[in-house]
Motif scaffolding. Structure first.
Motif, PDB file in Angstrom:
ATOM      1  N   THR A 210       0.813  -1.217   0.000  1.00  0.00           N
ATOM      2  CA  THR A 210       0.000   0.000   0.000  1.00  0.00           C
ATOM      3  C   THR A 210       0.848   1.269   0.000  1.00  0.00           C
ATOM      4  O   THR A 210       0.316   2.363   0.151  1.00  0.00           O
ATOM      5  N   GLU A 211       2.160   1.133  -0.200  1.00  0.00           N
ATOM      6  CA  GLU A 211       3.050   2.288  -0.252  1.00  0.00           C
ATOM      7  C   GLU A 211       3.198   2.737  -1.709  1.00  0.00           C
ATOM      8  O   GLU A 211       2.321   2.537  -2.517  1.00  0.00           O
ATOM      9  N   ARG A 212       4.342   3.320  -2.068  1.00  0.00           N
ATOM     10  CA  ARG A 212       4.498   3.895  -3.404  1.00  0.00           C
ATOM     11  C   ARG A 212       4.384   2.862  -4.527  1.00  0.00           C
ATOM     12  O   ARG A 212       4.068   3.199  -5.660  1.00  0.00           O
ATOM     13  N   GLY A 213       4.627   1.598  -4.235  1.00  0.00           N
ATOM     14  CA  GLY A 213       4.555   0.576  -5.268  1.00  0.00           C
ATOM     15  C   GLY A 213       3.166   0.018  -5.522  1.00  0.00           C
ATOM     16  O   GLY A 213       2.992  -0.893  -6.322  1.00  0.00           O
ATOM     17  N   HIS A 214       2.177   0.561  -4.851  1.00  0.00           N
ATOM     18  CA  HIS A 214       0.819   0.037  -4.945  1.00  0.00           C
ATOM     19  C   HIS A 214       0.306   0.060  -6.387  1.00  0.00           C
ATOM     20  O   HIS A 214       0.614   0.978  -7.153  1.00  0.00           O
ATOM     21  N   GLY A 215      -0.509  -0.940  -6.740  1.00  0.00           N
ATOM     22  CA  GLY A 215      -1.091  -0.983  -8.064  1.00  0.00           C
ATOM     23  C   GLY A 215      -2.282  -1.911  -8.113  1.00  0.00           C
ATOM     24  O   GLY A 215      -2.596  -2.610  -7.140  1.00  0.00           O
ATOM     25  N   VAL A 216      -2.963  -1.922  -9.251  1.00  0.00           N
ATOM     26  CA  VAL A 216      -4.133  -2.765  -9.478  1.00  0.00           C
ATOM     27  C   VAL A 216      -3.850  -3.675 -10.659  1.00  0.00           C
ATOM     28  O   VAL A 216      -3.404  -3.213 -11.717  1.00  0.00           O
ATOM     29  N   SER A 217      -4.112  -4.964 -10.482  1.00  0.00           N
ATOM     30  CA  SER A 217      -3.942  -5.940 -11.562  1.00  0.00           C
ATOM     31  C   SER A 217      -5.215  -6.764 -11.693  1.00  0.00           C
ATOM     32  O   SER A 217      -6.027  -6.831 -10.759  1.00  0.00           O
ATOM     33  N   ILE A 218      -5.379  -7.402 -12.845  1.00  0.00           N
ATOM     34  CA  ILE A 218      -6.643  -8.098 -13.106  1.00  0.00           C
ATOM     35  C   ILE A 218      -6.403  -9.362 -13.915  1.00  0.00           C
ATOM     36  O   ILE A 218      -5.436  -9.471 -14.682  1.00  0.00           O
ATOM     37  N   ALA A 219      -7.294 -10.330 -13.702  1.00  0.00           N
ATOM     38  CA  ALA A 219      -7.295 -11.578 -14.456  1.00  0.00           C
ATOM     39  C   ALA A 219      -8.748 -11.927 -14.782  1.00  0.00           C
ATOM     40  O   ALA A 219      -9.681 -11.374 -14.196  1.00  0.00           O
ATOM     41  N   ARG A 220      -8.936 -12.878 -15.710  1.00  0.00           N
ATOM     42  CA  ARG A 220     -10.301 -13.266 -16.050  1.00  0.00           C
ATOM     43  C   ARG A 220     -10.361 -14.756 -16.351  1.00  0.00           C
ATOM     44  O   ARG A 220      -9.360 -15.407 -16.653  1.00  0.00           O
ATOM     45  N   GLY A 221     -11.572 -15.288 -16.254  1.00  0.00           N
ATOM     46  CA  GLY A 221     -11.831 -16.678 -16.570  1.00  0.00           C
ATOM     47  C   GLY A 221     -13.308 -16.862 -16.830  1.00  0.00           C
ATOM     48  O   GLY A 221     -14.096 -15.921 -16.725  1.00  0.00           O
ATOM     49  N   THR A 222     -13.723 -18.076 -17.118  1.00  0.00           N
ATOM     50  CA  THR A 222     -15.124 -18.339 -17.424  1.00  0.00           C
ATOM     51  C   THR A 222     -15.908 -18.846 -16.226  1.00  0.00           C
ATOM     52  O   THR A 222     -17.109 -19.092 -16.330  1.00  0.00           O
ATOM     53  N   SER A 223     -15.233 -18.991 -15.075  1.00  0.00           N
ATOM     54  CA  SER A 223     -15.890 -19.449 -13.845  1.00  0.00           C
ATOM     55  C   SER A 223     -15.433 -18.572 -12.688  1.00  0.00           C
ATOM     56  O   SER A 223     -14.277 -18.129 -12.663  1.00  0.00           O
ATOM     57  N   PRO A 224     -16.308 -18.337 -11.708  1.00  0.00           N
ATOM     58  CA  PRO A 224     -15.867 -17.553 -10.552  1.00  0.00           C
ATOM     59  C   PRO A 224     -14.824 -18.274  -9.706  1.00  0.00           C
ATOM     60  O   PRO A 224     -14.172 -17.657  -8.859  1.00  0.00           O
TER      61      PRO A 224
END
Length: 514
Positions: A210-224
């Protein structure tokens, strides 16, 4: 989530919700929007903000208004309410949250987001932090969480992003945790949120700390339940190694906005100083636009768009159905504000000291979030029967205060700065009578490149009796910043007493982004 299109995109204000409002989660219900944020050791817990246009936000309540809902009376600083998620299903609002070093994973419910909310159901079998709540196509509840252990023999271990199916009514996991996609390899994969949009289920997380290196990444699939494929352009959002005015951006939640588009609501900080080193207000709530490209979300950099002009309010403790009350914006530390503050027959707020000070984990203190980089807080206080004053706090090791004690003939005023093991005081004798105490947060003064311009701001501790006014101290604001104090909160400014009975006529505030 459903897709939406629009030809006109709105640039919403940034910060969207200023001041100590980290780890935001958002839900849309019809044309209404609700955001909740973390509160750690403070009560009431988990503020609920409402908007119909995504521009103007009003706090309509708090999820946890009673100590027994959270059990934070003994949590260590930095523990307590971590990263709530708000969701809505079949007419019921849900908030799922971790009470770190406390009750564990809890689900609160309400039919009205303004409250009252339920006592909270502990979900056995869900460890870790930052729980998300979703439902699969069959209606089974799914909790996805970050496997950072905050209690037990596994304390400090991190097992990546995990998931279980749960029975919300019974308060138990239906299976052991399974591991999911946990990002690109950066530290602390956390803040997972699961969404169904079109043909895909999306798993969005924060990583990088949660410091300066914080970021958001994402992945996807066909099932939860996975498997999930990471996006090749991860992280989709980060301010690291940039000079953007908003840093530490991460911990996001997606929402379809009134303009017909998708946005991400997330935390960030506004560091000031010549080297962007110190963030006085801590982690705040921001928003940025999302564009969908080949069924992947592409986030736009977060722009600083503060609301123009100055904000002023004058809280003269008001009447409500024949009695007095504190509104939803007041906070106390490890206890309820109503246990600290009472009202006398003249409508003044009265705090009775118990010998504790702001160095203690549970002082007799009630306060409000500082919302602007430049701000003034002021109160008029009667200290003829006690000792107390006005304070700005990050935690029990980092606070500045201006304190008065006295009688009808004379008043002694003391300004104090506590910086971990270091304490400095300044004092002055003023005439007797009601004393006005003032805390100003102002930009640093100076030109060019030098120590004076490295800080976030200066904090001035002032007092006035009648026509006699004095500035007791001008202290460096960098020591009450997220980077120095290292607490997860932000500045909270308020009223306190250490001994005797102290009466406050009100609290006045003026803030701007100067």
């Amino acid at each position: 989530m459903t897709s939406a299109t629009s030809t006109t995109r709105v640039d919403y204000p940034n910060p969207l919700i200023p001041g100590f409002n980290p780890d935001p989660s958002v839900v849309r219900v019809g044309d209404d929007f609700y955001i909740v944020t973390s509160t750690f050791e403070y009560l009431p817990g988990i503020p609920v903000y409402h908007s119909t246009d995504f521009v103007e936000w009003t706090q309509i309540g708090n999820v946890a208004t009673r100590m027994d809902q959270l059990g934070v009376e003994d949590v260590t600083t930095g523990g307590g309410v971590w990263a709530p998620t708000i969701r809505h299903r079949d007419g019921v609002f849900y908030v799922i949250v971790t009470i770190a070093m406390g009750r564990g994973c809890i689900v609160f419910t309400a039919t009205d987001p303004a409250g009252p909310w339920s006592d909270g159901t502990v979900i056995d079998g869900v460890g870790g932090i930052d729980p998300d709540l979703a439902w699969d196509d069959d209606g089974t509840a799914i909790v996805t969480f970050s496997g950072l252990m905050t209690t037990g023999a596994d304390l400090g271990a991190h097992h990546g992003v995990q998931q279980v199916r749960v029975d919300l009514e019974a308060g138990r996991a239906l299976e052991g945790p399974r591991s999911l996609w946990s990002g690109t390899g950066l530290k602390f994969p956390e803040a997972p949120h699961l969404y169904h949009r079109g043909d895909y289920w999306y798993l969005m997380i924060a990583e990088g700390g949660t410091e300066r290196g914080h970021g958001v990444s994402i992945a996807r699939g066909t099932s939860p339940y996975g498997p999930f494929e990471g996006f090749e352009a991860n992280p989709i959002l980060s301010a690291r190694s940039t000079s953007r005015p908003i840093q530490n951006t991460g911990h996001g939640d997606l929402v379809e906005t009134p303009d017909g588009g998708t946005s991400i609501v997330l935390l960030g900080m506004r560091p000031r100083g010549m080297t962007q080193a110190f963030s006085a207000l801590g982690r705040e709530t921001f928003v940025s636009r999302i564009d969908w490209v080949d069924d992947w979300p592409v986030a736009q950099p977060i722009d600083l768009r503060p609301r123009p002009g100055a904000i002023e309010y004058d809280i003269t403790f008001h009447d409500l159905e024949g009695g007095h009350t504190l509104d939803d914006g007041w906070l106390a530390i490890r206890q309820e504000p109503g246990h600290v503050a009472k009202f006398d027959v003249d409508g003044r707020l009265v705090i009775t000291g118990d010998g504790s000070t702001l160095d203690d984990p549970r002082p007799q203190f009630v306060g409000r979030r500082q919302l602007h980089q430049t701000a003034r807080f002021a109160t008029t206080v009667d200290v003829t029967q006690g000792t107390g004053g006005l304070a700005v706090r990050y935690d029990e090791d980092h606070h500045y205060e201006i304190e008065a004690t006295g009688g009808p003939e004379a008043t002694v005023v003391v300004a104090r700065a506590r910086l971990a093991s270091l304490v400095q005081e300044w004092s002055v004798m003023l005439p007797g009578g009601p004393v006005e105490l003032i805390i100003d947060a102002v930009p640093p003064k100076g030109d060019g490149f030098g120590p004076a311009m490295m800080t976030s701001d200066r904090v001035l501790l002032r007092a006035r009796v009648g026509d006699q006014a004095v500035t007791l101290a001008d202290v460096d604001g960098r020591y009450l910043s997220a980077e120095t104090a290292a607490s997860f909160t932000g500045r909270v400014v308020g009223l306190y007493a250490t001994t005797g009975r102290v009466a406050f006529a009100g609290l006045r505030y003026r803030g701007s982004e100067d």
